[in-house]
Design a protein around this motif. Structure first.
Motif: not given
Length: 140
Positions: A17-18, A21, A134
């Motif tokens: 997920k990071k 982003e 991340s």
């Protein structure tokens, strides 16, 4: 987010997920089309109780600057990827805390490319740095 333990399935999912982003990663990882597995060896006694194989794998489906999914293997031999990076738990922790740069770790032999082309990996040094950022975010 709280403390999600590394290595774990939850951590792997947050890491993915990071990555998604991270706009810098998206920009510098254009052209990267291969799944990547991070293998964790040299586990502490505590972790060995949880993961008796002593070989954990976190596989990321990385494609053109995105993470399309993460898989967690309690025994890394159960999974496979085009690129496999292996390091001891201690070395991964140093990378995650920012004490050790991933490119330096490769040069020092603390992080080994077990499978895949080193020439390809070396074409994406900025992507490696952004992946680590991340991973650090996932570890916060």
């Amino acid at each position: 987010m709280g403390n999600v333990e590394f290595p774990s399935k939850e951590w792997a999912e947050i890491f993915c997920k990071k990555i998604n982003e991270n706009n810098n990663y998206r920009n510098v990882a254009k052209g990267w089309k291969w799944p990547l597995m991070f293998k964790v060896t040299g586990l502490s006694d505590e972790l060995l109780k949880k993961f008796p194989s002593g070989n954990i794998g976190i596989k990321l489906d990385l494609f053109e600057g995105q993470c399309k999914g993460a898989e967690f293997y309690e025994d890394s031999t159960k999974g496979n990827a085009d690129f496999i990076l292996t390091a001891s738990f201690d070395s991964w922790m140093k990378i995650l805390t920012g004490e050790l740069n991933p490119v330096t770790a490769i040069l020092q032999g603390k992080l080994k490319l077990e499978k895949g082309s080193m020439a390809t990996v070396m074409r994406f040094p900025s992507a490696a740095v952004e992946l680590v950022k991340s991973a650090q975010e996932a570890s916060k």
